[in-house]
Design a protein around this motif. Structure first.
Motif, PDB file in Angstrom:
ATOM      1  N   HIS A 219      12.087  73.224 -27.870  1.00  0.00           N
ATOM      2  CA  HIS A 219      11.382  73.705 -27.494  1.00  0.00           C
ATOM      3  C   HIS A 219      10.606  73.483 -26.397  1.00  0.00           C
ATOM      4  CE1 HIS A 219      11.477  75.816 -31.563  1.00  0.00           C
ATOM      5  NE2 HIS A 219      11.102  77.329 -30.595  1.00  0.00           N
ATOM      6  N   HIS A 220      11.325  72.629 -25.751  1.00  0.00           N
ATOM      7  CA  HIS A 220      11.000  71.432 -24.664  1.00  0.00           C
ATOM      8  C   HIS A 220       9.138  71.828 -24.326  1.00  0.00           C
ATOM      9  CE1 HIS A 220      15.054  71.530 -23.760  1.00  0.00           C
ATOM     10  NE2 HIS A 220      14.848  72.686 -23.312  1.00  0.00           N
ATOM     11  N   TYR A 221       8.671  70.989 -25.611  1.00  0.00           N
ATOM     12  CA  TYR A 221       7.413  70.858 -25.615  1.00  0.00           C
ATOM     13  C   TYR A 221       6.979  69.850 -24.906  1.00  0.00           C
ATOM     14  CZ  TYR A 221       6.762  75.351 -27.949  1.00  0.00           C
ATOM     15  OH  TYR A 221       6.801  76.643 -28.686  1.00  0.00           O
ATOM     16  N   PRO A 222       5.644  69.912 -23.795  1.00  0.00           N
ATOM     17  CA  PRO A 222       5.557  68.380 -24.192  1.00  0.00           C
ATOM     18  C   PRO A 222       4.942  67.102 -25.121  1.00  0.00           C
ATOM     19  CG  PRO A 222       3.813  69.910 -23.019  1.00  0.00           C
ATOM     20  CD  PRO A 222       4.845  70.687 -23.285  1.00  0.00           C
ATOM     21  N   PHE A 223       5.437  66.399 -25.281  1.00  0.00           N
ATOM     22  CA  PHE A 223       4.637  66.262 -26.533  1.00  0.00           C
ATOM     23  C   PHE A 223       4.857  64.340 -26.450  1.00  0.00           C
ATOM     24  CE2 PHE A 223       8.697  66.214 -27.119  1.00  0.00           C
ATOM     25  CZ  PHE A 223       9.308  64.801 -28.733  1.00  0.00           C
ATOM     26  N   LEU A 224       3.542  63.461 -27.040  1.00  0.00           N
ATOM     27  CA  LEU A 224       4.037  62.329 -27.096  1.00  0.00           C
ATOM     28  C   LEU A 224       4.751  62.146 -28.801  1.00  0.00           C
ATOM     29  CD1 LEU A 224       0.628  60.636 -26.345  1.00  0.00           C
ATOM     30  CD2 LEU A 224       3.356  60.922 -24.835  1.00  0.00           C
ATOM     31  N   ASP A 225       5.661  60.981 -28.970  1.00  0.00           N
ATOM     32  CA  ASP A 225       6.448  60.816 -29.966  1.00  0.00           C
ATOM     33  C   ASP A 225       5.996  58.940 -30.663  1.00  0.00           C
ATOM     34  OD1 ASP A 225       7.823  61.574 -32.410  1.00  0.00           O
ATOM     35  OD2 ASP A 225       9.618  60.573 -31.334  1.00  0.00           O
TER      36      ASP A 225
ATOM     37  N   GLY B  21      -4.354  61.599 -27.623  1.00  0.00           N
ATOM     38  CA  GLY B  21      -4.158  61.984 -26.435  1.00  0.00           C
ATOM     39  C   GLY B  21      -5.462  61.631 -25.665  1.00  0.00           C
ATOM     40  N   TYR B  22      -6.793  61.447 -25.820  1.00  0.00           N
ATOM     41  CA  TYR B  22      -7.630  61.420 -25.165  1.00  0.00           C
ATOM     42  C   TYR B  22      -7.287  60.291 -24.016  1.00  0.00           C
ATOM     43  CZ  TYR B  22     -10.891  63.355 -27.702  1.00  0.00           C
ATOM     44  OH  TYR B  22     -11.589  64.352 -29.025  1.00  0.00           O
ATOM     45  N   LEU B  23      -6.041  58.959 -24.135  1.00  0.00           N
ATOM     46  CA  LEU B  23      -6.065  58.215 -23.508  1.00  0.00           C
ATOM     47  C   LEU B  23      -5.043  58.912 -22.450  1.00  0.00           C
ATOM     48  CD1 LEU B  23      -5.271  55.265 -25.962  1.00  0.00           C
ATOM     49  CD2 LEU B  23      -6.839  55.083 -23.606  1.00  0.00           C
ATOM     50  N   TYR B  24      -4.433  59.832 -22.819  1.00  0.00           N
ATOM     51  CA  TYR B  24      -3.445  60.910 -22.165  1.00  0.00           C
ATOM     52  C   TYR B  24      -4.315  60.900 -21.108  1.00  0.00           C
ATOM     53  CZ  TYR B  24      -0.129  63.523 -20.436  1.00  0.00           C
ATOM     54  OH  TYR B  24       0.879  64.598 -19.498  1.00  0.00           O
ATOM     55  N   ALA B  25      -5.938  61.881 -21.287  1.00  0.00           N
ATOM     56  CA  ALA B  25      -6.079  62.586 -20.727  1.00  0.00           C
ATOM     57  C   ALA B  25      -6.795  61.930 -19.502  1.00  0.00           C
ATOM     58  CB  ALA B  25      -7.157  63.865 -21.885  1.00  0.00           C
ATOM     59  N   VAL B  26      -7.171  60.609 -20.064  1.00  0.00           N
ATOM     60  CA  VAL B  26      -7.970  59.448 -19.281  1.00  0.00           C
ATOM     61  C   VAL B  26      -7.169  59.757 -17.886  1.00  0.00           C
ATOM     62  CG1 VAL B  26      -9.310  57.269 -19.094  1.00  0.00           C
ATOM     63  CG2 VAL B  26      -9.973  58.629 -21.080  1.00  0.00           C
ATOM     64  N   HIS B  27      -6.275  59.128 -18.287  1.00  0.00           N
ATOM     65  CA  HIS B  27      -5.489  58.668 -17.234  1.00  0.00           C
ATOM     66  C   HIS B  27      -4.417  59.178 -16.203  1.00  0.00           C
ATOM     67  CE1 HIS B  27      -3.581  54.654 -20.569  1.00  0.00           C
ATOM     68  NE2 HIS B  27      -5.065  54.743 -19.413  1.00  0.00           N
ATOM     69  N   HIS B  28      -4.550  61.241 -16.355  1.00  0.00           N
ATOM     70  CA  HIS B  28      -4.227  61.749 -16.264  1.00  0.00           C
ATOM     71  C   HIS B  28      -5.075  62.628 -15.859  1.00  0.00           C
ATOM     72  CE1 HIS B  28      -0.443  60.780 -18.125  1.00  0.00           C
ATOM     73  NE2 HIS B  28      -0.051  61.476 -17.123  1.00  0.00           N
ATOM     74  N   GLY B  29      -6.753  62.695 -15.151  1.00  0.00           N
ATOM     75  CA  GLY B  29      -7.564  62.610 -14.744  1.00  0.00           C
ATOM     76  C   GLY B  29      -8.074  64.048 -15.453  1.00  0.00           C
ATOM     77  N   TYR B  30      -8.209  64.488 -16.520  1.00  0.00           N
ATOM     78  CA  TYR B  30      -8.856  65.847 -16.926  1.00  0.00           C
ATOM     79  C   TYR B  30      -9.476  65.845 -16.864  1.00  0.00           C
ATOM     80  CZ  TYR B  30      -3.969  67.075 -17.724  1.00  0.00           C
ATOM     81  OH  TYR B  30      -2.258  67.696 -17.633  1.00  0.00           O
ATOM     82  N   ASP B  31     -10.379  67.355 -16.707  1.00  0.00           N
ATOM     83  CA  ASP B  31     -12.120  67.085 -16.573  1.00  0.00           C
ATOM     84  C   ASP B  31     -12.043  67.506 -18.204  1.00  0.00           C
ATOM     85  OD1 ASP B  31     -12.696  67.206 -13.726  1.00  0.00           O
ATOM     86  OD2 ASP B  31     -11.231  68.949 -14.312  1.00  0.00           O
ATOM     87  N   VAL B  32     -11.425  68.241 -18.962  1.00  0.00           N
ATOM     88  CA  VAL B  32     -12.218  68.785 -20.160  1.00  0.00           C
ATOM     89  C   VAL B  32     -10.745  68.323 -20.957  1.00  0.00           C
ATOM     90  CG1 VAL B  32     -13.159  70.706 -22.002  1.00  0.00           C
ATOM     91  CG2 VAL B  32     -13.638  70.032 -19.190  1.00  0.00           C
ATOM     92  N   ALA B  33     -10.803  68.087 -22.305  1.00  0.00           N
ATOM     93  CA  ALA B  33     -10.081  68.153 -23.908  1.00  0.00           C
ATOM     94  C   ALA B  33     -10.178  68.159 -23.995  1.00  0.00           C
ATOM     95  CB  ALA B  33      -9.745  66.027 -23.892  1.00  0.00           C
ATOM     96  N   VAL B  34      -9.612  69.120 -24.772  1.00  0.00           N
ATOM     97  CA  VAL B  34      -9.894  69.882 -26.182  1.00  0.00           C
ATOM     98  C   VAL B  34      -9.007  69.333 -27.101  1.00  0.00           C
ATOM     99  CG1 VAL B  34     -10.135  72.120 -26.778  1.00  0.00           C
ATOM    100  CG2 VAL B  34     -10.643  71.743 -24.386  1.00  0.00           C
ATOM    101  N   GLN B  35      -9.471  69.244 -28.524  1.00  0.00           N
ATOM    102  CA  GLN B  35      -8.509  68.805 -29.602  1.00  0.00           C
ATOM    103  C   GLN B  35      -8.272  70.794 -30.728  1.00  0.00           C
ATOM    104  OE1 GLN B  35     -10.234  66.062 -32.485  1.00  0.00           O
ATOM    105  NE2 GLN B  35      -8.339  66.766 -33.988  1.00  0.00           N
TER     106      GLN B  35
END
Length: 239
Positions: free
Chosen positions: A52-58, A72-86
Motif C-alpha cells: 500500500h506504499h504506507y510510510p513505515f519503519l521496519d 516514533g517519538y525519535l522520528y518526530a523529534v528528528h523531523h521537527g513535528y509540533d505534535v506527536a499522536v500515538q
C-alpha cells in the motif's frame, strides 16, 4: 493548519486491521502525517505496508510496544513535528476524535492529552476486570504523584514537542502508558484528558489477555513504585 502533526501507529501482527486503521485516518484527517512502526511482525503486516506504499519503519528486532512508540517519538523529534499522536493499529482508536486530543496540546492547556473513554462513559468501555485494573492503576498514580487520570492505559494520546522529546529519551519498554503518565508528572509536565469514544479491537488478538492481565497488573504496579522511588533517590542525591 500551520502545525506539523505526526500520528505514530505501532504495529505488531496487525494484518487484519492496519489497512482500515490507516485508510480511516487518511479519510478523516488528511492534513496530518502518519508513520507506521512495524515491530518485527510475524504475519503479513510488513508486506501489506509495502503493497500500500504506507510510510513505515521496519524494526530489525522486536522492541515491544514501548520501544516501538519511542522510535516514533525519535522520528518526530528528528523531523521537527509540533505534535506527536500515538494511535493504536488495531482499530480501537477513532481518528474522528484525533483533534479532540490534539487541540488542548496546541492550545497550550497541557503537554500531553490522553483520550479517555471514562469521562463520558460512551462507546466500548472494555471488560469489567480491566476496568477494575485501570481504576487500581489510576489510584496508584494519584498516590505516587498526586495526578488523577481516569484512563491510564489509553494508548490514544497527543504530546507537544517538549513532551515528545522527553519520551524520545525516557520511555518504559513494556506496557508503558501508565509509567509515562507518572514520569511526565514527576518531571513537571502537565497531563490532561479529553473524552473520546473507542471501539472494540477490529480483528486479531490483544497482547493482554487471560492470565497475562494479572501479570500486567503486578508488573506495572511494581514498576510505578520503583519509578517513584528512583526519582526520590535521584532528587535526594542532588540535594
Amino acid at each position: 493548519m500551520d502545525k506539523k502533526i505526526l500520528v505514530i501507529i505501532p504495529c505488531y501482527n496487525e494484518e487484519d486491521n492496519i489497512v482500515n486503521t490507516v485508510e480511516n485516518l487518511r479519510a478523516v484527517c488528511p492534513e496530518v502525517d502518519y508513520l507506521v512502526v512495524n515491530d518485527c511482525s510475524t504475519d503479513r503486516s510488513a508486506e501489506i505496508l509495502k503493497e500500500h506504499h504506507y510510510p513505515f519503519l521496519d524494526l530489525p528486532v522486536n522492541l515491544g510496544i514501548g520501544g516501538n512508540v519511542q522510535c516514533g517519538y525519535l522520528y518526530a523529534v528528528h523531523h521537527g513535528y509540533d505534535v506527536a499522536v500515538q494511535m493504536d493499529g488495531d482499530g480501537q482508536h477513532d481518528p474522528a476524535y484525533l483533534m479532540e486530543i490534539v487541540q488542548p496540546v496546541l492550545n497550550g492547556e497541557c503537554d500531553m492529552c490522553i483520550g479517555s473513554r471514562f469521562i463520558k462513559k460512551e462507546g466500548f468501555q472494555t471488560s469489567f476486570m480491566r476496568r477494575v485494573g485501570i481504576r487500581w492503576l489510576s489510584g496508584m498514580i494519584h498516590l505516587l504523584c498526586g495526578k488523577r487520570v481516569l484512563d491510564v492505559t489509553s494508548g490514544f494520546r497527543a504530546t507537544n514537542a517538549g513532551m515528545t522529546a522527553f519520551f524520545s529519551r525516557h520511555y518504559a519498554t513494556d506496557y508503558p502508558e501508565p509509567e509515562a503518565i507518572l514520569a511526565a508528572s514527576l518531571a513537571g509536565y502537565h497531563v490532561g484528558e479529553a473524552p473520546v469514544i473507542m471501539r472494540e479491537r477490529q480483528g486479531g488478538v490483544s497482547s493482554i489477555h487471560s492470565f497475562k492481565s494479572a501479570y500486567y497488573m503486578i508488573k506495572v504496579t511494581l514498576a510505578l513504585i520503583i519509578d517513584r522511588l528512583s526519582i526520590r533517590k535521584e532528587k535526594g542525591g542532588c540535594a
